[in-house]
Write an enzyme that holds these catalytic residues in place. Structure first.
Site, PDB file in Angstrom:
ATOM      1  N   ARG A 126      11.547  -6.037   4.971  1.00 54.32           N
ATOM      2  CA  ARG A 126      11.465  -4.613   5.315  1.00 54.32           C
ATOM      3  C   ARG A 126      12.028  -4.378   6.717  1.00 54.32           C
ATOM      4  O   ARG A 126      12.723  -3.393   6.955  1.00 54.32           O
ATOM      5  CB  ARG A 126      10.002  -4.160   5.243  1.00 54.32           C
ATOM      6  CG  ARG A 126       9.834  -2.676   5.489  1.00 54.32           C
ATOM      7  CD  ARG A 126       8.426  -2.227   5.200  1.00 54.32           C
ATOM      8  NE  ARG A 126       7.523  -2.580   6.277  1.00 54.32           N
ATOM      9  CZ  ARG A 126       6.195  -2.391   6.248  1.00 54.32           C
ATOM     10  NH1 ARG A 126       5.639  -1.891   5.165  1.00 54.32           N
ATOM     11  NH2 ARG A 126       5.445  -2.711   7.255  1.00 54.32           N
ATOM     12  N   ARG A 136      11.746  -0.159  11.461  1.00 51.29           N
ATOM     13  CA  ARG A 136      10.421  -0.164  12.085  1.00 51.29           C
ATOM     14  C   ARG A 136      10.387  -1.186  13.205  1.00 51.29           C
ATOM     15  O   ARG A 136      10.693  -2.358  12.982  1.00 51.29           O
ATOM     16  CB  ARG A 136       9.344  -0.483  11.033  1.00 51.29           C
ATOM     17  CG  ARG A 136       8.807   0.755  10.362  1.00 51.29           C
ATOM     18  CD  ARG A 136       7.743   0.423   9.358  1.00 51.29           C
ATOM     19  NE  ARG A 136       6.540  -0.173   9.939  1.00 51.29           N
ATOM     20  CZ  ARG A 136       5.359  -0.173   9.351  1.00 51.29           C
ATOM     21  NH1 ARG A 136       5.226   0.400   8.168  1.00 51.29           N
ATOM     22  NH2 ARG A 136       4.322  -0.738   9.915  1.00 51.29           N
ATOM     23  N   LYS A 188       0.820  -1.216   0.000  1.00 52.08           N
ATOM     24  CA  LYS A 188       0.000   0.000   0.000  1.00 52.08           C
ATOM     25  C   LYS A 188       0.859   1.273   0.000  1.00 52.08           C
ATOM     26  O   LYS A 188       0.585   2.202  -0.740  1.00 52.08           O
ATOM     27  CB  LYS A 188      -0.937   0.032   1.222  1.00 52.08           C
ATOM     28  CG  LYS A 188      -1.925  -1.111   1.294  1.00 52.08           C
ATOM     29  CD  LYS A 188      -2.907  -0.928   2.438  1.00 52.08           C
ATOM     30  CE  LYS A 188      -2.275  -0.927   3.810  1.00 52.08           C
ATOM     31  NZ  LYS A 188      -1.673  -2.222   4.220  1.00 52.08           N
ATOM     32  N   ARG A 203      -0.068  -8.549  13.748  1.00 51.43           N
ATOM     33  CA  ARG A 203      -0.661  -7.570  12.816  1.00 51.43           C
ATOM     34  C   ARG A 203      -1.553  -8.273  11.791  1.00 51.43           C
ATOM     35  O   ARG A 203      -2.611  -7.773  11.428  1.00 51.43           O
ATOM     36  CB  ARG A 203       0.444  -6.770  12.116  1.00 51.43           C
ATOM     37  CG  ARG A 203       0.955  -5.653  13.022  1.00 51.43           C
ATOM     38  CD  ARG A 203       2.328  -5.191  12.618  1.00 51.43           C
ATOM     39  NE  ARG A 203       2.358  -4.572  11.320  1.00 51.43           N
ATOM     40  CZ  ARG A 203       3.468  -4.427  10.603  1.00 51.43           C
ATOM     41  NH1 ARG A 203       4.622  -4.862  11.057  1.00 51.43           N
ATOM     42  NH2 ARG A 203       3.419  -3.848   9.443  1.00 51.43           N
ATOM     43  N   ARG A 225      -9.314   0.987   8.892  1.00 52.00           N
ATOM     44  CA  ARG A 225      -8.909  -0.367   9.267  1.00 52.00           C
ATOM     45  C   ARG A 225      -9.966  -1.055  10.114  1.00 52.00           C
ATOM     46  O   ARG A 225      -9.761  -2.201  10.521  1.00 52.00           O
ATOM     47  CB  ARG A 225      -7.608  -0.312  10.052  1.00 52.00           C
ATOM     48  CG  ARG A 225      -6.371  -0.652   9.220  1.00 52.00           C
ATOM     49  CD  ARG A 225      -5.193  -0.398  10.122  1.00 52.00           C
ATOM     50  NE  ARG A 225      -4.007  -1.126   9.855  1.00 52.00           N
ATOM     51  CZ  ARG A 225      -2.907  -0.595   9.296  1.00 52.00           C
ATOM     52  NH1 ARG A 225      -2.914   0.637   8.841  1.00 52.00           N
ATOM     53  NH2 ARG A 225      -1.820  -1.315   9.179  1.00 52.00           N
TER      54      ARG A 225
HETATM   55  P1  AMP Z   1       1.079   0.752   8.834  1.00 54.73           P
HETATM   56  O1  AMP Z   1       2.250   1.656   8.606  1.00 54.73           O
HETATM   57  O2  AMP Z   1      -0.130   1.162   8.057  1.00 54.73           O
HETATM   58  O3  AMP Z   1       1.420  -0.689   8.674  1.00 54.73           O
HETATM   59  O4  AMP Z   1       0.662   0.941  10.367  1.00 54.73           O
HETATM   60  C1  AMP Z   1       1.556   0.641  11.431  1.00 54.73           C
HETATM   61  C2  AMP Z   1       0.778   0.521  12.739  1.00 54.73           C
HETATM   62  O5  AMP Z   1       0.137   1.769  13.032  1.00 54.73           O
HETATM   63  C3  AMP Z   1      -0.351  -0.497  12.753  1.00 54.73           C
HETATM   64  O6  AMP Z   1       0.114  -1.808  13.055  1.00 54.73           O
HETATM   65  C4  AMP Z   1      -1.258   0.060  13.845  1.00 54.73           C
HETATM   66  O7  AMP Z   1      -0.739  -0.199  15.137  1.00 54.73           O
HETATM   67  C5  AMP Z   1      -1.144   1.553  13.593  1.00 54.73           C
HETATM   68  N1  AMP Z   1      -2.158   2.038  12.623  1.00 54.73           N
HETATM   69  C6  AMP Z   1      -1.943   2.546  11.378  1.00 54.73           C
HETATM   70  N2  AMP Z   1      -3.095   2.883  10.793  1.00 54.73           N
HETATM   71  C7  AMP Z   1      -4.077   2.580  11.679  1.00 54.73           C
HETATM   72  C8  AMP Z   1      -5.497   2.681  11.652  1.00 54.73           C
HETATM   73  N3  AMP Z   1      -6.143   3.167  10.570  1.00 54.73           N
HETATM   74  N4  AMP Z   1      -6.192   2.271  12.746  1.00 54.73           N
HETATM   75  C9  AMP Z   1      -5.551   1.788  13.846  1.00 54.73           C
HETATM   76  N5  AMP Z   1      -4.225   1.655  13.923  1.00 54.73           N
HETATM   77  C10 AMP Z   1      -3.470   2.051  12.853  1.00 54.73           C
END
Ligand code: AMP
Length: 193
Positions: free
Chosen positions: A128, A134, A14, A145, A89
């Site tokens: 990654r 990260r 994404k 996750r 989400r």
């Molecule tokens: P991402 O970079 O999108 O993989 O997000 C990393 C982490 O941020 C996720 O594992 C969640 O803990 C948090 N996170 C990101 N977007 C959301 C969302 N829309 N709702 C809840 N938690 C989020």
């Protein structure tokens, strides 16, 4: 205004594809993961709270994320459109987004869902993790996750499917191939800028 959700599990591409789409179609990219990591980096109260969830591979509470999205949308009132990456989400987030956009007399036009087999997701995320720094890209947190994705996020696809807005896109090819597949859908709504 044209608004797109790029949907899919962690590691489906994404973030990478959002940047390609943003550059080609001049849309405003909103990534809740990036916004949260920025808050964590600046050690704001929101960031300190969010980190507890992120480090465990859990979703941050809806009201935190929805508040963040709302102010981000307001920052660029003249955008050609938005690409939402990693949001919504949960079903509650999807409903809140619909309301926010309705208030702006606009809507989500299409949800492009990147489909990638699970073993490939894990391989990508571990790769990654080796380079990104990260804190949530390790085997234990990745498993959590993916579990959160199945239980809380997958129903969001059904929500948009019921509105006839969901398009599934094969996401296991290389970056260029996947971008072409996504662009085919976007071109139905919007010319490259
Ligand atoms: P991402 O970079 O999108 O993989 O997000 C990393 C982490 O941020 C996720 O594992 C969640 O803990 C948090 N996170 C990101 N977007 C959301 C969302 N829309 N709702 C809840 N938690 C989020």
């Amino acid at each position: 205004m044209f608004n797109l959700i790029l949907f899919g599990p962690p590691g489906s591409g994404k973030g990478t594809q959002s940047i390609n789409i943003t550059n080609t179609y001049n849309l405003q990219h909103i990534s809740t993961g990036d916004l949260l990591r920025d808050e964590v980096g600046r050690q704001t109260p929101l960031g300190v709270e969010a980190k507890k969830y992120m480090d465990q591979g859990l979703l941050v509470p809806d009201e935190v994320v929805i508040g963040m999205i709302s102010s981000k949308i307001d920052e660029t009132p003249n955008a050609r459109g938005f690409i939402f990456d990693g949001f919504p989400r949960t079903k509650a987030q999807a409903e809140a987004l619909d309301k926010l956009l309705e208030f702006k007399h606009t809507q989500i036009h299409v949800v492009l869902s990147l489909e990638v087999p699970e073993p490939e997701l894990v391989t990508r995320l571990l790769g990654r993790g080796a380079t990104s720094g990260r804190s949530d890209d390790n085997e234990e947190v990745i498993a959590k996750r993916i579990k959160e994705y199945h239980s809380k996020t997958e129903p969001v696809a059904g929500y948009y499917h019921n509105f006839g807005k969901l398009e599934r896109v094969k996401g296991d090819g290389n970056i260029e191939e996947t971008f072409k597949l996504l662009a085919k859908h976007i071109d139905k709504y919007l010319q490259p800028a």
